[in-house]
Write an enzyme that holds these catalytic residues in place. Structure first.
Site, short mmCIF file in Angstrom:
data_model
loop_
_atom_site.label_atom_id
_atom_site.label_comp_id
_atom_site.label_asym_id
_atom_site.label_seq_id
_atom_site.Cartn_x
_atom_site.Cartn_y
_atom_site.Cartn_z
N HIS A 1 39.42 38.68 38.66
CA HIS A 1 39.71 38.31 40.05
C HIS A 1 38.73 39.06 40.94
CE1 HIS A 1 42.32 36.93 43.39
NE2 HIS A 1 41.81 38.01 43.99
N CYS A 2 37.92 38.31 41.66
CA CYS A 2 36.86 38.90 42.48
C CYS A 2 37.35 39.08 43.91
CB CYS A 2 35.61 38.02 42.45
SG CYS A 2 34.24 38.69 43.41
#
Length: 444
Positions: free
Chosen positions: A184-185
Site C-alpha cells: 500500500h503506497c
C-alpha cells in the site's frame, strides 16, 4: 368503455423497476475503506489526501524550472530551439501525472467479499439424523494449491470470508483482499496490485527521469552563464539561486524514486512482489512464479490487464444486500471464538463478536445467535429477517437435560453418541427452531 386493469405481471415489473432505481449503488454500500469519486467511476484509498502532496512535489519544482531556468534557456540556443526544453518539461510532467492517476484512481484488483463462509470440501452439510444438525466444524485455516508444479499455501480471510488466491493479501488500510498484492503506497494513496502495478512502476520510473531532466538542464544553464560572463562556477551559481535549489531538490529526490525504480526492476526481473520479497525471501527457496527474465517482463508490461471484478456503479437490490448469516450446516470460520487479526498485515486483533456482529455462535450449548431464551424457559426465534417472535414450547426439565447431555458428550474421542430418552421429544421439533445439536453416530 371501461378501463382494463393492468396485468399483475406488468404491475410487478413496474414495481421491480422502481425498486431498482431507488436501490443504492455498490459504491454507496461498499464495506471497504475506499473513497469514491464521480459516482464510483474512480476509487481511491482512505489516504487519498496524500495524493495532493505528491502532485505538489512534482508540479512545484517543474513550475520553478520553467519560470527561472527553462524560460532563460529559450534564448541561449540558436533558431529558438531552446523552446523544446520547455515543451518537453511540461509534456513529461503531464505524462507523469497521468500515470499517477492511473495508478491511484483505479481498482487495484479487489476481490469481492463473500456473504458467508465457503463450504468445506469433501463434507456433506445435509446430514441430519433425528432432526438434529451436525456439530459445527471449523474451516481449515490454510489450503494447499499447486502453482507451476510447486505447492503453495493459501490462507482464509476472516474479513472477506474467502480463501485468498495465490499472491493475494488483505490490506489493513483499504480493508480489501487485493490480487497480486505488492504494497500500500501512501504517496499514491492506493493499494498496488494486479491491475495498477504497471502504471505504478511507470510513474516511479518517469519521475526518476524527470528528476534527471531538471537536474541536467539546471547545470546546462549554469554552464551557459559561465560561458557568457567568463566567470567561475561559484559566481555563476550565485546568478541563478533557483537552479541551486532545484539541483539540491532533484539530487535528494532521485535517491528515493531512483532507488525505488531499481528495486522494482529487480522484483520484476525475478517476478516477485514487495510483500513476497520481505516475507518469503525467495532467495532461500524456489520462487513458483518466476518464469524467466523475458517472460517476467512480458507478464508485467505486455499482457492485457484483467477487467475489474467489481461493478461499483451497479445497483444493489434489498434482497441482495448484506443479510445476517444463518446457520445452514454448522460450519464456521477457523478463528471462531478467538481474537483474530490479519497475520500478514499485522492488523489489530479483535474479538469475534466485534468482527462479526450478530453472528457469534455459542460453542458451549450449540445455539446460534438467532435463538434466545427468556426467563420462563422458552426459546424465541430472534432472526432479523422476521418481525415475528415464535415461541418454542420447551420445558425447563428438557432444557436442563439437553444441556447436561451436551456437556457430557461434547469432545468425546470414543463411545456412543445416541441421544438419551429425555431428548427424543426435542429431536422431533420443527427444523425452524434453529437448534444446533450433535449428530448421533459421529465419533471423533
Amino acid at each position: 368503455m371501461h378501463a382494463v386493469p393492468l396485468p399483475s405481471a406488468s404491475v410487478s415489473a413496474a414495481a421491480g423497476a422502481a425498486s431498482i432505481e431507488d436501490a443504492p449503488s455498490v459504491y454507496e454500500v461498499w464495506r471497504g475503506s475506499n473513497v469514491f469519486f464521480l459516482k464510483g467511476r474512480f476509487i481511491f484509498g482512505p489516504d487519498v489526501r496524500s495524493l495532493f502532496l505528491t502532485i505538489f512535489l512534482i508540479v512545484a519544482p517543474v513550475a520553478i524550472f520553467c519560470v527561472f531556468v527553462g524560460r532563460k534557456l529559450m534564448d541561449k540556443f540558436p533558431h529558438h530551439s531552446g523552446i523544446s526544453i520547455m515543451v518537453v518539461a511540461v509534456a513529461f510532467t503531464l505524462y507523469d501525472l497521468c500515470l499517477l492517476l492511473l495508478a491511484s484512481a483505479r481498482d487495484p484488483g479487489i476481490i469481492p467479499r463473500n456473504t458467508q463462509p465457503p463450504e468445506p470440501e469433501g463434507l456433506d452439510r445435509s446430514i441430519d439424523v433425528g432432526g438434529v444438525q451436525t456439530p459445527q466444524m471449523p474451516l481449515p485455516r490454510m489450503k494447499d494449491v499447486i502453482v507451476n508444479g510447486i505447492t503453495v499455501k493459501i490462507k482464509y480471510c476472516d474479513t472477506c470470508m474467502l480463501y485468498r488466491p495465490p499472491r493475494c493479501s488483505h490490506c489493513s488500510i483499504c480493508n480489501n483482499c487485493v490480487e497480486r498484492f505488492d504494497h500500500h503506497c501512501p504517496w499514491v494513496g492506493q493499494c498496488i496490485g494486479l491491475r495498477n502495478y504497471r502504471f505504478f512502476y511507470m510513474f516511479v520510473f518517469s519521475t526518476t527521469l524527470l528528476c534527471f531532466y531538471v537536474f541536467a538542464f539546471c547545470w546546462v544553464y549554469i554552464k551557459k552563464i559561465m560561458d557568457a560572463e567568463e566567470t567561475s562556477i561559484w559566481k555563476a551559481m550565485t546568478k541563478t539561486p533557483a537552479s541551486i535549489v532545484l539541483i539540491v531538490y532533484t539530487f535528494i529526490a532521485v535517491w528515493f524514486v531512483g532507488g525505488l525504480s531499481v528495486f522494482h526492476l529487480y522484483l520484476i526481473s525475478t517476478n516477485q512482489t514487495t510483500y513476497e520479497n520481505f516475507r518469503y525471501r525467495y532467495d532461500r527457496r524456489e520462487n513458483p512464479y518466476n518464469l524467466g527474465l523475458v517472460s517476467n517482463f512480458k507478464e508485467i508490461f505486455f499482457t492485457s490487464i484483467p477487467p475489474s471484478k467489481n461493478n461499483f456503479q451497479a445497483k444493489v437490490l434489498l434482497d441482495q444486500g448484506l443479510k445476517p448469516r444463518q446457520s445452514t450446516g454448522g460450519f464456521m470460520s477457523p478463528n471462531m471464538g478467538k481474537g483474530i487479526g490479519d497475520i500478514e498485515m499485522g492488523r489489530k486483533a479483535m474479538a469475534w463478536g466485534e468482527h462479526e456482529a450478530g453472528s457469534a455462535i455459542d460453542m458451549e450449548t450449540g445455539l446460534s445467535n438467532e435463538t434466545s431464551e427468556n426467563k420462563d424457559g422458552r426459546l424465541y426465534n430472534s432472526s432479523m429477517d422476521s418481525d415475528r417472535i415464535l415461541p418454542l414450547e420447551v420445558s425447563e426439565d428438557q432444557m436442563t437435560t439437553e444441556h447436561q447431555w451436551r456437556h457430557s458428550s461434547w469432545g468425546r474421542s470414543s463411545g456412543n453418541w445416541d441421544m438419551p430418552p429425555q431428548l427424543l421429544p426435542l429431536s422431533s421439533m420443527d427444523d425452524n427452531s434453529n437448534l444446533v445439536g450433535v449428530s448421533p453416530g459421529i465419533n471423533r
